[in-house]
Design a protein around this motif. Structure first.
Motif, PDB file in Angstrom:
ATOM      1  N   LYS A 355      -1.914   8.290  27.166  1.00 25.35           N
ATOM      2  CA  LYS A 355      -1.306   7.132  28.049  1.00 25.35           C
ATOM      3  C   LYS A 355      -2.420   6.277  27.251  1.00 25.35           C
ATOM      4  O   LYS A 355      -3.417   6.046  27.453  1.00 25.35           O
ATOM      5  N   ALA A 356      -1.998   5.287  25.727  1.00 27.57           N
ATOM      6  CA  ALA A 356      -2.999   4.151  25.121  1.00 27.57           C
ATOM      7  C   ALA A 356      -1.819   3.431  24.497  1.00 27.57           C
ATOM      8  O   ALA A 356      -0.334   3.209  25.211  1.00 27.57           O
ATOM      9  N   ASP A 357      -2.241   2.406  23.839  1.00 26.64           N
ATOM     10  CA  ASP A 357      -1.787   1.072  23.235  1.00 26.64           C
ATOM     11  C   ASP A 357      -1.134   2.044  21.372  1.00 26.64           C
ATOM     12  O   ASP A 357      -2.733   1.802  21.081  1.00 26.64           O
ATOM     13  N   ALA A 358      -0.136   1.804  21.257  1.00 30.43           N
ATOM     14  CA  ALA A 358      -0.878   2.636  19.671  1.00 30.43           C
ATOM     15  C   ALA A 358      -0.309   1.913  18.520  1.00 30.43           C
ATOM     16  O   ALA A 358      -0.894   1.877  17.450  1.00 30.43           O
ATOM     17  N   ILE A 359      -0.322   0.205  19.080  1.00 30.74           N
ATOM     18  CA  ILE A 359      -0.845  -0.929  18.065  1.00 30.74           C
ATOM     19  C   ILE A 359      -2.225  -0.501  17.507  1.00 30.74           C
ATOM     20  O   ILE A 359      -3.500   0.080  17.056  1.00 30.74           O
ATOM     21  N   SER A 360      -3.374  -0.145  18.957  1.00 29.53           N
ATOM     22  CA  SER A 360      -4.566   0.073  18.410  1.00 29.53           C
ATOM     23  C   SER A 360      -5.504   1.282  18.213  1.00 29.53           C
ATOM     24  O   SER A 360      -6.298   1.354  16.806  1.00 29.53           O
ATOM     25  N   LEU A 361      -4.473   2.836  18.812  1.00 28.11           N
ATOM     26  CA  LEU A 361      -4.853   3.594  18.222  1.00 28.11           C
ATOM     27  C   LEU A 361      -4.237   3.790  16.737  1.00 28.11           C
ATOM     28  O   LEU A 361      -5.034   4.485  15.057  1.00 28.11           O
ATOM     29  N   THR A 362      -3.289   3.393  15.798  1.00 26.95           N
ATOM     30  CA  THR A 362      -2.979   2.832  14.759  1.00 26.95           C
ATOM     31  C   THR A 362      -4.502   2.066  13.622  1.00 26.95           C
ATOM     32  O   THR A 362      -4.355   2.448  13.034  1.00 26.95           O
ATOM     33  N   GLU A 363      -4.641   1.178  14.900  1.00 20.79           N
ATOM     34  CA  GLU A 363      -5.397   0.490  13.715  1.00 20.79           C
ATOM     35  C   GLU A 363      -7.057   1.277  13.856  1.00 20.79           C
ATOM     36  O   GLU A 363      -7.612   1.367  12.638  1.00 20.79           O
ATOM     37  N   ALA A 364      -7.479   2.250  14.788  1.00 21.37           N
ATOM     38  CA  ALA A 364      -8.645   3.069  14.475  1.00 21.37           C
ATOM     39  C   ALA A 364      -8.408   4.172  13.305  1.00 21.37           C
ATOM     40  O   ALA A 364      -9.361   4.593  12.648  1.00 21.37           O
ATOM     41  N   ALA A 365      -7.208   4.734  13.512  1.00 19.04           N
ATOM     42  CA  ALA A 365      -6.622   6.115  12.733  1.00 19.04           C
ATOM     43  C   ALA A 365      -6.537   4.555  10.903  1.00 19.04           C
ATOM     44  O   ALA A 365      -7.130   5.815  10.183  1.00 19.04           O
ATOM     45  N   LYS A 366      -6.391   4.313  11.084  1.00 20.89           N
ATOM     46  CA  LYS A 366      -6.490   3.565   9.125  1.00 20.89           C
ATOM     47  C   LYS A 366      -7.854   3.482   9.133  1.00 20.89           C
ATOM     48  O   LYS A 366      -8.002   3.574   8.315  1.00 20.89           O
ATOM     49  N   ASN A 367      -8.785   2.687  10.208  1.00 23.48           N
ATOM     50  CA  ASN A 367      -9.600   2.688   9.531  1.00 23.48           C
ATOM     51  C   ASN A 367     -10.698   3.678   9.329  1.00 23.48           C
ATOM     52  O   ASN A 367     -11.731   3.626   9.040  1.00 23.48           O
ATOM     53  N   LEU A 368     -10.564   5.030  10.013  1.00 23.45           N
ATOM     54  CA  LEU A 368     -10.517   6.249   9.875  1.00 23.45           C
ATOM     55  C   LEU A 368     -10.462   6.483   8.389  1.00 23.45           C
ATOM     56  O   LEU A 368     -11.429   7.000   7.426  1.00 23.45           O
ATOM     57  N   LEU A 369      -9.177   6.772   7.615  1.00 21.50           N
ATOM     58  CA  LEU A 369      -8.721   7.100   6.787  1.00 21.50           C
ATOM     59  C   LEU A 369      -9.357   6.284   5.307  1.00 21.50           C
ATOM     60  O   LEU A 369      -9.251   6.437   4.598  1.00 21.50           O
ATOM     61  N   GLY A 370      -9.359   4.698   5.824  1.00 22.91           N
ATOM     62  CA  GLY A 370      -9.620   3.477   4.894  1.00 22.91           C
ATOM     63  C   GLY A 370     -12.012   4.581   4.754  1.00 22.91           C
ATOM     64  O   GLY A 370     -12.507   4.283   3.344  1.00 22.91           O
ATOM     65  N   ASN A 371     -11.833   4.908   5.423  1.00 20.26           N
ATOM     66  CA  ASN A 371     -14.128   5.198   5.500  1.00 20.26           C
ATOM     67  C   ASN A 371     -13.330   6.694   4.628  1.00 20.26           C
ATOM     68  O   ASN A 371     -14.384   6.685   3.559  1.00 20.26           O
ATOM     69  N   ALA A 372     -12.674   7.553   5.048  1.00 22.87           N
ATOM     70  CA  ALA A 372     -12.225   8.535   3.962  1.00 22.87           C
ATOM     71  C   ALA A 372     -12.489   8.295   3.342  1.00 22.87           C
ATOM     72  O   ALA A 372     -12.749   9.213   2.042  1.00 22.87           O
ATOM     73  N   LEU A 373     -11.568   7.570   2.390  1.00 21.56           N
ATOM     74  CA  LEU A 373     -10.839   7.795   1.182  1.00 21.56           C
ATOM     75  C   LEU A 373     -12.332   6.586   0.149  1.00 21.56           C
ATOM     76  O   LEU A 373     -12.340   6.567  -1.312  1.00 21.56           O
ATOM     77  N   ALA A 374     -12.639   5.805   1.105  1.00 25.59           N
ATOM     78  CA  ALA A 374     -13.607   4.931   0.208  1.00 25.59           C
ATOM     79  C   ALA A 374     -15.237   5.995   0.111  1.00 25.59           C
ATOM     80  O   ALA A 374     -15.995   5.678  -0.785  1.00 25.59           O
ATOM     81  N   HIS A 375     -15.481   6.759   1.199  1.00 20.22           N
ATOM     82  CA  HIS A 375     -17.105   7.328   1.378  1.00 20.22           C
ATOM     83  C   HIS A 375     -16.567   8.926   0.895  1.00 20.22           C
ATOM     84  O   HIS A 375     -17.270   9.316   0.675  1.00 20.22           O
ATOM     85  N   GLY A 376     -15.251  10.104   1.153  1.00 22.05           N
ATOM     86  CA  GLY A 376     -14.980  10.840   0.761  1.00 22.05           C
ATOM     87  C   GLY A 376     -14.498  11.524  -0.113  1.00 22.05           C
ATOM     88  O   GLY A 376     -14.746  10.897  -1.433  1.00 22.05           O
ATOM     89  N   ARG A 377     -14.030  12.374   0.135  1.00 19.70           N
ATOM     90  CA  ARG A 377     -13.491  13.060  -1.765  1.00 19.70           C
ATOM     91  C   ARG A 377     -11.863  13.827  -1.162  1.00 19.70           C
ATOM     92  O   ARG A 377     -12.252  14.636   0.097  1.00 19.70           O
ATOM     93  N   ALA A 378     -11.097  13.605  -2.000  1.00 21.08           N
ATOM     94  CA  ALA A 378     -10.029  14.360  -1.446  1.00 21.08           C
ATOM     95  C   ALA A 378     -10.384  15.780  -1.775  1.00 21.08           C
ATOM     96  O   ALA A 378     -10.933  16.045  -2.780  1.00 21.08           O
ATOM     97  N   PRO A 379      -9.000  16.514  -0.517  1.00 19.54           N
ATOM     98  CA  PRO A 379      -8.259  15.928   0.048  1.00 19.54           C
ATOM     99  C   PRO A 379      -8.185  15.473   1.079  1.00 19.54           C
ATOM    100  O   PRO A 379      -8.980  15.933   1.875  1.00 19.54           O
ATOM    101  N   VAL A 380      -7.242  14.194   1.466  1.00 26.77           N
ATOM    102  CA  VAL A 380      -7.988  13.960   2.602  1.00 26.77           C
ATOM    103  C   VAL A 380      -6.694  13.863   3.587  1.00 26.77           C
ATOM    104  O   VAL A 380      -5.757  13.682   3.351  1.00 26.77           O
TER     105      VAL A 380
END
Length: 465
Positions: A355-380
């Motif tokens: 039970k949450a807000d879909a847009i807020s969760l999407t933004e949070a997950a996009k930030n985690l994905l962006g950090n993984a793409l910018a600072h992590g290694r593939a595959p993500v």
């Protein structure tokens, strides 16, 4: 700047209560007036009926038998009683045992069978000389050797005095009612003004406040005023939170952008005056990296502002975390951030509802994905699953993850070291952590030989509730 004029159709509480009281008193006054008039008619009828009874008894007592004949000596007292109604006409009649009229008016009406409740006495209404009148039939029995039978005495009078008495009683009652009603209205208005004074004081307190003063009001006072004060305090608390978010956004923007913008300006000035093509190309490359990093930083700051706003205002709904994972991968934003990087989705067949807000969760997950793409290694990999009653939305990569310093500073609005380099890993984690905490969850991470995984852990919603 003048205050807008109030709506002409609106009424104050005092006016509404006054109108309600006046309407109530008017309705009550009409009812009481009808009741008073009915009581006046009954009282007047009973009073003048007693005069008729007295006069009829006097006349009946004056009848005697002499030599086998009825003798009537009409008493003056009977007519004096009837004369108390000065403007009314008087009628009387005496009938013998054979029904013959002995004295009085010959054409007086006689009561019908329905108007005779008893054999000896009966009141009835009828007309007399074209006017409504009230009559009494009284029967006196004689049982003598020379004469035996019933003698009837009928006495009546018109209704002018009765009606006048009924109207007088009604008028007196209405005068008392009007005086009492006026006193009640005045006392009620005074009480209403006294009761509403705390509301006026509350309005004056708010009007006298500085526009920047959002401290809570004192809720002490009558219960209704306390409820209003608490509601205003709740509103001001939410307003203050919105103002804080705006101030923080402005402060963060100034803090985060000052250093990278200054660095970009310095490097562009160097490139502008650099004559060596090789050095100029290196400077342009640095400017490009800075610009890309600065754009990512701006995206995350705007994302944080959006998330903070929605956490305060968005309505909680049932969200399937699998849909969030699929949406952020299918949107293809990662292809623009890190072209060629492999991004996977890993979800199961069972719903992962929270039970949450879909847009807020999407933004949070996009930030985690962006950090993984910018600072992590593939595959993500982006995934969602259930574990021990907990719903998890996670992002994993093959790298070692952020430094321990970045993880320890999770929750801060910005990192000075990141800002100086135009990076934003700490800000992205801060956004995800704020979203998790807002929905009663937390941010968890795990770094091992298989790579780094960070998860938004929330309480699972059973049966879509």
């Amino acid at each position: 700047m003048t205050d807008p004029a109030p709506n002409g159709r609106s009424l104050s509480l005092t006016s509404r209560l006054a109108i309600g009281l006046v309407a109530l008193l008017l309705v009550g006054g009409v009812v009481l007036a009808l009741a008073a008039f009915a009581y006046g008619r009954v009282a007047a009828r009973e009073a003048f009926d007693r005069l008729l009874v007295g006069a009829a008894n006097d006349i009946a007592e004056s009848i005697s038998i002499s030599d086998g004949e009825l003798v009537i000596d009409l008493p003056v007292s009977a007519f004096e009683l009837l004369a108390l109604a000065k403007d009314d006409r008087i009628a009387y009649q005496v009938r013998g045992v054979d029904g013959r009229v002995l004295t009085g008016y010959d054409d007086l009406p006689v009561p019908t069978r329905a108007q005779q409740p008893g054999p000896d006495e009966a009141f009835f209404d009828a007309g007399f000389k074209g006017e409504p009148a009230r009559f009494l039939r009284l029967t006196r029995r004689f049982a003598e050797r020379s004469l035996s039978g019933d003698v009837e005495v009928i006495v009546g009078q018109t209704l002018l005095a009765r009606n006048e008495l009924a109207y007088d009683i009604t008028r007196n009652a209405l005068v008392g009612l009007a005086m009492g009603g006026a006193a009640i209205i005045m006392l009620a208005l005074l009480m209403v003004r006294s009761a509403l004074r705390p509301l006026g004081d509350l309005a004056g307190t708010i009007a006298a406040r500085d526009p920047q003063d959002l401290t809570p009001l004192d809720p002490r006072g009558p219960r209704e005023i306390a409820v209003t004060a608490n509601a205003i305090n709740g509103f001001m608390r939410r307003l203050d939170q919105q103002f804080d978010a705006m101030r923080n956004l402005i402060s963060d923007t100034a803090h985060q952008l000052r250093t990278p913008v200054a660095a970009l300006r310095a490097q562009s000035d160097l490139a502008l005056h650099e004559q060596n093509p090789e050095r100029r190309n290196r400077l342009v490359e640095r400017i490009h990296r800075r610009t890309v990093s600065l754009g990512r930083l701006l995206d995350q700051m705007l994302s944080r502002a959006l998330v903070i706003h929605r956490l305060e205002s968005a309505r909680r709904e049932i969200v399937d975390l699998r849909d969030i994972a699929l949406d952020i991968v299918e949107s293809g934003d990662h292809m623009l951030i890190a072209p060629g990087t492999e991004v996977r989705v890993e979800v199961g067949p069972e719903p992962v509802n929270v039970k949450a807000d879909a847009i807020s969760l999407t933004e949070a997950a996009k930030n985690l994905l962006g950090n993984a793409l910018a600072h992590g290694r593939a595959p993500v990999t982006v995934g969602a699953d259930l574990s021990n009653g907990k719903a998890m939305l996670w992002v994993a990569d093959a790298g070692e993850g952020p430094s321990q310093a970045v993880l320890e500073s999770l929750g801060e609005r910005f990192l000075r070291s990141a800002a100086s380099r135009g990076e934003s890993a700490g800000l992205g984690l801060s956004i995800a952590g704020a979203v998790a905490e807002a929905f009663g969850g937390r941010l968890e991470w795990d770094a091992g030989a298989g790579g780094f995984r960070i998860s938004i852990v929330l309480t699972a919603s059973e049966d879509g509730r």
